[in-house]
Design a protein around this motif. Structure first.
Motif, short mmCIF file in Angstrom:
data_model
loop_
_atom_site.label_atom_id
_atom_site.label_comp_id
_atom_site.label_asym_id
_atom_site.label_seq_id
_atom_site.Cartn_x
_atom_site.Cartn_y
_atom_site.Cartn_z
N PHE A 125 9.21 14.76 -25.59
CA PHE A 125 8.67 14.35 -24.29
C PHE A 125 7.72 13.16 -24.45
CE2 PHE A 125 5.36 14.79 -20.94
CZ PHE A 125 6.17 14.55 -19.85
N THR A 126 6.87 13.21 -25.49
CA THR A 126 5.92 12.13 -25.71
C THR A 126 6.62 10.85 -26.15
OG1 THR A 126 4.63 13.92 -26.61
CG2 THR A 126 3.60 11.79 -26.56
N ALA A 127 7.75 11.01 -26.87
CA ALA A 127 8.53 9.82 -27.24
C ALA A 127 9.04 9.13 -25.98
CB ALA A 127 9.70 10.21 -28.15
N ALA A 128 9.42 9.94 -24.98
CA ALA A 128 9.86 9.36 -23.70
C ALA A 128 8.71 8.62 -23.02
CB ALA A 128 10.41 10.45 -22.80
N LEU A 129 7.49 9.20 -23.09
CA LEU A 129 6.32 8.52 -22.52
C LEU A 129 6.04 7.21 -23.24
CD1 LEU A 129 3.66 11.34 -21.84
CD2 LEU A 129 5.18 10.22 -20.23
N THR A 130 6.23 7.23 -24.58
CA THR A 130 6.05 6.01 -25.37
C THR A 130 7.02 4.93 -24.90
OG1 THR A 130 5.51 7.41 -27.25
CG2 THR A 130 5.97 5.11 -27.72
N PHE A 131 8.27 5.35 -24.71
CA PHE A 131 9.30 4.42 -24.24
C PHE A 131 8.93 3.87 -22.86
CE2 PHE A 131 13.42 3.78 -22.01
CZ PHE A 131 13.82 2.67 -22.73
N LEU A 132 8.38 4.74 -22.01
CA LEU A 132 7.95 4.32 -20.66
C LEU A 132 6.87 3.22 -20.75
CD1 LEU A 132 8.25 5.09 -17.64
CD2 LEU A 132 6.35 6.66 -17.96
N LEU A 133 5.90 3.40 -21.65
CA LEU A 133 4.83 2.40 -21.79
C LEU A 133 5.39 1.08 -22.33
CD1 LEU A 133 1.39 3.71 -23.06
CD2 LEU A 133 2.07 2.98 -20.80
N ILE A 134 6.36 1.18 -23.28
CA ILE A 134 6.98 -0.04 -23.80
C ILE A 134 7.68 -0.78 -22.67
CG2 ILE A 134 8.78 -0.91 -25.34
CD1 ILE A 134 8.04 1.36 -27.27
N CYS A 135 8.41 -0.02 -21.82
CA CYS A 135 9.10 -0.63 -20.67
C CYS A 135 8.09 -1.33 -19.76
CB CYS A 135 9.85 0.42 -19.87
SG CYS A 135 11.31 1.03 -20.70
N SER A 136 6.94 -0.68 -19.50
CA SER A 136 5.98 -1.28 -18.59
C SER A 136 5.32 -2.50 -19.21
CB SER A 136 4.93 -0.25 -18.15
OG SER A 136 3.96 -0.09 -19.13
N SER A 137 5.27 -2.55 -20.56
CA SER A 137 4.79 -3.77 -21.22
C SER A 137 5.78 -4.92 -20.99
CB SER A 137 4.63 -3.54 -22.73
OG SER A 137 3.28 -3.47 -23.08
N VAL A 138 7.08 -4.59 -21.05
CA VAL A 138 8.10 -5.63 -20.81
C VAL A 138 8.00 -6.14 -19.38
CG1 VAL A 138 10.56 -6.11 -20.76
CG2 VAL A 138 9.64 -4.71 -22.57
N GLY A 198 3.13 12.07 -16.45
CA GLY A 198 3.60 12.73 -17.67
C GLY A 198 2.47 13.38 -18.43
N GLN A 199 1.33 12.70 -18.49
CA GLN A 199 0.19 13.28 -19.20
C GLN A 199 -0.38 14.49 -18.44
OE1 GLN A 199 -3.07 10.55 -20.18
NE2 GLN A 199 -2.87 11.20 -22.29
N TYR A 200 -0.36 14.42 -17.13
CA TYR A 200 -0.77 15.57 -16.32
C TYR A 200 0.12 16.76 -16.62
CZ TYR A 200 -1.81 18.49 -12.29
OH TYR A 200 -2.17 19.54 -11.49
N LYS A 201 1.44 16.50 -16.66
CA LYS A 201 2.40 17.57 -16.96
C LYS A 201 2.13 18.15 -18.34
CE LYS A 201 7.23 18.07 -18.39
NZ LYS A 201 7.04 19.43 -18.76
#
Lengths: 237, 95
Positions: A94-107, A141-144
């Motif tokens: 799940f946290t790997a997915a959050l990491t991917f989400l942050l990378i996407c938002s950096s892009v 995601g962090q709330y969840k």
């Protein structure tokens, strides 16, 4: 710059006087604000004062995170048993997915900046909006993860702040980072509103780049936190 | 320089970060020796952090003084971590 002229006309027709002023008064100025004209510095080039200031802040912020992570490393390195009975392990996927989400938002953030440089108003607003959405989704995601959403969170599973070094360092580090994401979402919302008002039309990208620095730093810190807090397995060395 | 825009480069870095994240999670599931794993994880994390700093934060295009003004303070916690690891390893030697 032909692309700049076309999109400036587009912006002017849609948003009337203010955008018109922005596009024609400063259309040739792609280096930043009208307040920030000076000769390129021998050492810092054309980096604006605001940008250097943000870097100063990010260095100090990096040391704050460094302190927290080092304390975590010392506590975990000295412990014979890191996870106590009754405490859950951290979910990696799940946290790997959050990491991917942050990378996407950096892009999307760099793409918003690119659009601002090239005076593409609509694209700038779209990508700024997507970046804010990415940050908001990360916070959800962090709330969840903490409190649970459609399933128990870590607190319900028995990871209580103050009950162990594992729990305390985990909540301290991840919530300190979460505060940065929240700050970034608020910061970017202000930038989004200012962009909507036409303050960054005509290639005035300086403030977007500075906000981007903060946002990428939050992503950068999460890369480190994800690696050392989540990925280090709970096996004896 | 302030306004460097290279969309192709941004997407390349996105791909690199994506692949390295999958690799990071992958090596954890491999079940290799912890020391090897820690070296691999640290290396991967540092490469990812450097990618974000150099390309997304445009450090690659800043002057070398600004690059060093950022890189030196930010590497101090890492040096401190190395000292602590060395000290811990020293204490665990079978004297």
């Amino acid at each position: 710059m032909s692309t700049s002229a076309v999109s400036a006309k587009d912006a002017a027709s849609k948003h009337g006087g203010a955008a018109h002023h922005g596009a024609h008064g400063h259309g040739h100025d792609v280096q930043g604000d009208e307040h920030e004209h000076w000769q390129p510095d021998a050492h810092y080039g054309t980096a604006s004062l605001g940008k250097i200031g943000m870097w100063f802040f990010l260095c100090s912020d990096a040391l704050s995170f460094g302190g927290l992570l080092l304390a975590y490393g010392i506590l975990r390195g000295q412990s014979t048993k890191w996870i106590n009975p009754g405490e859950p392990e951290l979910g990696i996927n799940f946290t790997a997915a959050l990491t991917f989400l942050l990378i996407c938002s950096s892009v999307t953030m760099v793409l918003a900046h690119a659009a601002a440089v090239e005076n593409k108003r609509k694209e700038m607003l779209l990508f700024l909006g997507l970046t804010i959405l990415g940050g908001a989704l990360f916070l959800t995601g962090q709330y969840k993860e903490y409190f649970g959403l459609g399933g128990p969170g870590l607190i319900e599973e028995g990871l209580i702040f103050g009950h162990s070094a594992y729990a305390s360092t985990f909540y301290l580090i991840t919530s300190f980072h979460g505060c940065h994401v929240l700050t970034g979402v608020i910061y970017l919302t202000v930038i989004f509103i200012r962009a909507l008002l036409g303050q960054f039309d005509g290639g005035k990208h300086n403030h977007i780049e500075i906000a981007g620095l903060f946002w990428h730093f939050v992503d950068l810190v999460w890369i480190i936190v994800f690696t050392f807090v989540y990925l280090v397995p709970n096996t004896p060395s | 320089m302030a306004s460097h825009v290279n969309r192709k480069e941004y997407w390349t870095i996105f791909g690199v970060l994506f692949v390295l994240t999958i690799l990071e999670v992958g090596v954890v599931y491999l079940g290799i020796a912890k020391t090897t794993l820690m070296i691999a994880l640290t290396g991967l994390a540092l490469v990812k952090a450097a990618c974000v700093g150099l390309f997304f934060m445009h450090l690659k295009h800043e002057t070398s003084i600004l690059r060093r003004s950022v890189a030196i303070p930010m590497s101090i916690p890492a040096f401190y971590a190395l000292i602590l690891i060395a000290e811990g390893a020293w204490r665990r030697l079978p004297w």
